[in-house]
Design an enzyme around this catalytic site. Structure first.
Site, PDB file in Angstrom:
ATOM      1  N   ARG A 105      21.290  84.545  38.018  1.00  0.00           N
ATOM      2  CA  ARG A 105      20.916  83.491  37.046  1.00  0.00           C
ATOM      3  C   ARG A 105      21.971  83.249  35.965  1.00  0.00           C
ATOM      4  O   ARG A 105      21.689  82.622  34.942  1.00  0.00           O
ATOM      5  CB  ARG A 105      19.575  83.784  36.394  1.00  0.00           C
ATOM      6  CG  ARG A 105      18.431  83.763  37.365  1.00  0.00           C
ATOM      7  CD  ARG A 105      17.112  83.459  36.697  1.00  0.00           C
ATOM      8  NE  ARG A 105      16.051  83.637  37.663  1.00  0.00           N
ATOM      9  CZ  ARG A 105      15.447  84.806  37.879  1.00  0.00           C
ATOM     10  NH1 ARG A 105      15.758  85.860  37.160  1.00  0.00           N
ATOM     11  NH2 ARG A 105      14.509  84.887  38.791  1.00  0.00           N
ATOM     12  N   LYS A 127      30.527  70.484  33.691  1.00  0.00           N
ATOM     13  CA  LYS A 127      30.031  70.012  34.995  1.00  0.00           C
ATOM     14  C   LYS A 127      30.572  70.949  36.068  1.00  0.00           C
ATOM     15  O   LYS A 127      31.798  71.063  36.242  1.00  0.00           O
ATOM     16  CB  LYS A 127      30.535  68.587  35.296  1.00  0.00           C
ATOM     17  CG  LYS A 127      29.634  67.477  34.824  1.00  0.00           C
ATOM     18  CD  LYS A 127      30.051  66.126  35.415  1.00  0.00           C
ATOM     19  CE  LYS A 127      29.158  65.012  34.906  1.00  0.00           C
ATOM     20  NZ  LYS A 127      29.522  63.693  35.439  1.00  0.00           N
ATOM     21  N   GLU A 169      43.176  60.675  35.627  1.00  0.00           N
ATOM     22  CA  GLU A 169      42.098  60.947  34.653  1.00  0.00           C
ATOM     23  C   GLU A 169      42.598  60.629  33.232  1.00  0.00           C
ATOM     24  O   GLU A 169      41.824  60.181  32.381  1.00  0.00           O
ATOM     25  CB  GLU A 169      41.629  62.409  34.740  1.00  0.00           C
ATOM     26  CG  GLU A 169      41.121  62.858  36.112  1.00  0.00           C
ATOM     27  CD  GLU A 169      39.682  62.428  36.446  1.00  0.00           C
ATOM     28  OE1 GLU A 169      39.150  61.491  35.819  1.00  0.00           O
ATOM     29  OE2 GLU A 169      39.100  63.040  37.364  1.00  0.00           O
ATOM     30  N   LYS A 206      37.751  63.652  25.839  1.00  0.00           N
ATOM     31  CA  LYS A 206      36.663  64.157  26.690  1.00  0.00           C
ATOM     32  C   LYS A 206      35.674  64.972  25.868  1.00  0.00           C
ATOM     33  O   LYS A 206      34.460  64.811  25.986  1.00  0.00           O
ATOM     34  CB  LYS A 206      37.225  64.988  27.852  1.00  0.00           C
ATOM     35  CG  LYS A 206      36.098  65.627  28.664  1.00  0.00           C
ATOM     36  CD  LYS A 206      36.310  65.730  30.128  1.00  0.00           C
ATOM     37  CE  LYS A 206      35.013  66.169  30.809  1.00  0.00           C
ATOM     38  NZ  LYS A 206      35.113  66.433  32.212  1.00  0.00           N
ATOM     39  N   GLU A 216      24.859  64.126  30.196  1.00  0.00           N
ATOM     40  CA  GLU A 216      25.025  62.807  30.818  1.00  0.00           C
ATOM     41  C   GLU A 216      23.728  61.983  30.839  1.00  0.00           C
ATOM     42  O   GLU A 216      23.384  61.357  31.849  1.00  0.00           O
ATOM     43  CB  GLU A 216      25.574  62.969  32.242  1.00  0.00           C
ATOM     44  CG  GLU A 216      26.316  61.747  32.726  1.00  0.00           C
ATOM     45  CD  GLU A 216      26.920  61.918  34.128  1.00  0.00           C
ATOM     46  OE1 GLU A 216      28.039  61.467  34.319  1.00  0.00           O
ATOM     47  OE2 GLU A 216      26.257  62.493  35.016  1.00  0.00           O
ATOM     48  N   ARG A 220      27.889  59.827  28.235  1.00  0.00           N
ATOM     49  CA  ARG A 220      28.852  60.588  29.055  1.00  0.00           C
ATOM     50  C   ARG A 220      29.199  59.860  30.354  1.00  0.00           C
ATOM     51  O   ARG A 220      30.248  60.110  30.953  1.00  0.00           O
ATOM     52  CB  ARG A 220      28.306  61.999  29.351  1.00  0.00           C
ATOM     53  CG  ARG A 220      29.310  62.825  30.124  1.00  0.00           C
ATOM     54  CD  ARG A 220      28.935  64.280  30.287  1.00  0.00           C
ATOM     55  NE  ARG A 220      29.974  64.951  31.059  1.00  0.00           N
ATOM     56  CZ  ARG A 220      30.130  66.253  31.141  1.00  0.00           C
ATOM     57  NH1 ARG A 220      29.308  67.053  30.493  1.00  0.00           N
ATOM     58  NH2 ARG A 220      31.100  66.772  31.874  1.00  0.00           N
ATOM     59  N   ASN A 224      32.759  58.562  33.932  1.00  0.00           N
ATOM     60  CA  ASN A 224      32.634  58.360  35.374  1.00  0.00           C
ATOM     61  C   ASN A 224      33.210  57.012  35.814  1.00  0.00           C
ATOM     62  O   ASN A 224      33.102  56.633  36.983  1.00  0.00           O
ATOM     63  CB  ASN A 224      31.156  58.480  35.765  1.00  0.00           C
ATOM     64  CG  ASN A 224      30.964  59.297  37.023  1.00  0.00           C
ATOM     65  OD1 ASN A 224      30.632  58.746  38.061  1.00  0.00           O
ATOM     66  ND2 ASN A 224      31.192  60.596  36.966  1.00  0.00           N
ATOM     67  N   HIS A 227      34.708  56.347  39.317  1.00  0.00           N
ATOM     68  CA  HIS A 227      34.242  57.427  40.192  1.00  0.00           C
ATOM     69  C   HIS A 227      33.190  57.006  41.210  1.00  0.00           C
ATOM     70  O   HIS A 227      33.001  57.706  42.205  1.00  0.00           O
ATOM     71  CB  HIS A 227      33.725  58.602  39.362  1.00  0.00           C
ATOM     72  CG  HIS A 227      34.825  59.439  38.759  1.00  0.00           C
ATOM     73  ND1 HIS A 227      35.711  58.950  37.814  1.00  0.00           N
ATOM     74  CD2 HIS A 227      35.207  60.733  38.981  1.00  0.00           C
ATOM     75  CE1 HIS A 227      36.570  59.900  37.474  1.00  0.00           C
ATOM     76  NE2 HIS A 227      36.286  60.988  38.169  1.00  0.00           N
ATOM     77  N   HIS A 231      34.802  58.222  44.335  1.00  0.00           N
ATOM     78  CA  HIS A 231      34.195  59.350  45.064  1.00  0.00           C
ATOM     79  C   HIS A 231      33.850  58.962  46.509  1.00  0.00           C
ATOM     80  O   HIS A 231      33.951  59.791  47.419  1.00  0.00           O
ATOM     81  CB  HIS A 231      32.909  59.816  44.358  1.00  0.00           C
ATOM     82  CG  HIS A 231      33.147  60.864  43.306  1.00  0.00           C
ATOM     83  ND1 HIS A 231      32.181  61.258  42.413  1.00  0.00           N
ATOM     84  CD2 HIS A 231      34.249  61.628  43.028  1.00  0.00           C
ATOM     85  CE1 HIS A 231      32.666  62.211  41.620  1.00  0.00           C
ATOM     86  NE2 HIS A 231      33.917  62.442  41.963  1.00  0.00           N
ATOM     87  N   HIS A 246      41.848  63.832  44.432  1.00  0.00           N
ATOM     88  CA  HIS A 246      40.802  63.262  43.569  1.00  0.00           C
ATOM     89  C   HIS A 246      41.348  62.083  42.729  1.00  0.00           C
ATOM     90  O   HIS A 246      40.771  60.996  42.709  1.00  0.00           O
ATOM     91  CB  HIS A 246      40.231  64.358  42.663  1.00  0.00           C
ATOM     92  CG  HIS A 246      39.152  63.878  41.733  1.00  0.00           C
ATOM     93  ND1 HIS A 246      37.903  63.505  42.172  1.00  0.00           N
ATOM     94  CD2 HIS A 246      39.144  63.692  40.380  1.00  0.00           C
ATOM     95  CE1 HIS A 246      37.168  63.128  41.139  1.00  0.00           C
ATOM     96  NE2 HIS A 246      37.904  63.230  40.040  1.00  0.00           N
TER      97      HIS A 246
END
Ligand SMILES: NC(=O)c1ccc[n+]([C@@H]2O[C@H](COP(=O)([O-])OP(=O)(O)OC[C@H]3O[C@@H](n4cnc5c(N)ncnc54)[C@H](O)[C@@H]3O)[C@@H](O)[C@H]2O)c1
Ligand SMILES: O=C(O)C(=O)C[C@@H](O)[C@H](O)[C@H](O)COP(=O)(O)O
Ligand SMILES: [Zn+2]
Length: 343
Positions: A105, A127, A169, A206, A216, A220, A224, A227, A231, A246
């Site tokens: 955990r 993230k 980025e 950021k 998010e 936030r 993206n 993306h 993506h 990426h």
């Protein structure tokens, strides 16, 4: 938020940081390249530790590798006071952090990012996750590292195409939040940047966004930009000979989403041209067959910003200004890809 340390001597700063921590055991996670090129830079004086090395590459950011990492942690008998160091790029940080934050955990971890991409973006903001059945970062959590130690020293061995990937980025940070930053990037040309100041500026952009909306819920989502479609391209070509880094995929995403920004949020035609010209100049034009487009578009249906059957985008209203939760129809996504092909 996690503490971010800009280091001019990673060996000394990492050692100093660790000497101030209380932990039962120390474990390092690296990929095959960072084991070869980055581990030697920190090894001297590193306290007693164990390490796990996985084969480099996005194709390995998956459950199979996680299972091996969890098994390694279990075999070592790591308890909940153990500390993990993720030494590598975004793949190592996303996956190593995910494994640490789910093992028993959650155990603490720190990030030592070694690519430009992970220094300016991936190692900050919590993230974490892995790809699943062809969908990017489909399984994951939000958990912040204890600290991030960023040093330019690692960039010396980074291949040029990886540096260029990370730069996408950086461009994104300018486009969504800081028009002046964006123009200053264009003036210098991508290979002549002062990486130290770029890293500091991008991290501050950021960090500011993430601090206002860590999970998010809204704002936030501007991080993206590029993306949703980016993506989809990255996932579609992941295990093929057309495979994209990426940042290269996000560059395609930023061009197609700049086109959608004109359609949906009033970005001027001139700015669409400025953005696409600049990105094509840096990243070139990616060639792909028309027959792939339908499946690429369908991948957007699993984007994490979506709500019910609405595919939500983050789009620009001007250079330096981004809006989020903008629904876009499948035909409009198709038109943006046609636009890209026409360039
Ligand atoms: N969590 C986030 O907020 C976030 C943000 C952006 C991207 N990402 C994720 O990050 C990943 C991309 O990150 P990346 O570009 O760093 O990829 P990466 O971790 O695969 O690193 C790129 C390549 O460079 C090699 N490498 C790393 N550091 C090196 C060094 N100093 N010298 C020589 N080789 C080195 C790696 O072994 C790898 O082959 C993607 O999975 C993306 O989804 C996450
Ligand atoms: O930090 C964020 O938020 C981002 O969106 C940064 C992106 O550059 C990064 O690629 C992120 O991993 C994408 O997240 P996802 O939720 O679309 O998987
Ligand atoms: Zn990204």
């Amino acid at each position: 938020m996690e503490s971010i340390i800009f280091s001019s001597s990673i060996k000394i700063d990492l050692r100093g940081f660790l000497s101030r921590q209380k932990y039962s055991r120390l474990g390092l996670i690296m990929d095959s390249n960072t084991f070869r090129d980055c581990y030697p830079l920190i090894l001297d004086g590193l306290p007693d530790h164990d390490y796990y090395v996985f084969e480099a590459g996005e194709v390995n950011k998956n459950l199979t590798t996680c299972t091996k990492i969890w098994q390694w942690m279990t075999d070592l008998g790591l308890d909940r006071k153990a500390l993990i160091i993720n030494l590598g790029g975004g793949v190592t940080g996303d996956m190593g952090g995910f494994c640490a934050s789910t093992y028993k955990r959650g155990i603490s971890f720190i990030n030592v990012p070694t690519t430009l991409l992970s220094q300016v973006d991936a190692s900050v903001g919590g993230k974490l996750g892995i790809d699943f059945n062809g969908y990017k970062n489909h399984i994951g959590v939000f958990t912040e590292p204890l600290a991030v130690l960023i040093s330019e020293e690692f960039l010396k061995t980074l291949p040029i195409e990886e540096l260029r990937s990370g730069y996408a980025e950086v461009i994104k940070h300018g486009l969504i939040q800081h028009a002046n930053y964006y123009s200053s990037l264009l003036i210098r040309g991508w290979e002549n940047q002062d990486w130290k100041s770029i890293i500091e500026k991008s991290v501050s952009i950021k960090k500011e966004v993430v601090s206002k909306d860590p999970k998010e819920a809204g704002l936030r989502k501007i991080l993206n930009f590029g993306h949703t479609i980016g993506h989809a391209f990255e996932s579609f070509y992941l295990d093929t000979d057309r495979h994209l880094l990426h940042g290269e995929a996000i560059a395609i995403g930023m061009i197609t989403e700049a086109y959608l920004s004109e359609l949906k949020t009033g970005l001027s035609k001139d700015d669409v041209k400025l953005i696409s010209d600049a990105l094509i100049q840096i990243y070139g034009k990616f060639d792909f067959p028309e027959k792939d487009v339908k499946e690429i578009i369908s991948l957007c249906s699993q984007d994490k910003k979506n709500e019910a059957d609405r595919i939500n985008f983050s789009l620009l209203s001007a250079i330096g200004k981004c809006e989020y939760n903008i629904p876009v129809a499948l035909e409009e996504i198709a038109a943006s890809i046609t636009f890209y092909k026409s360039l």
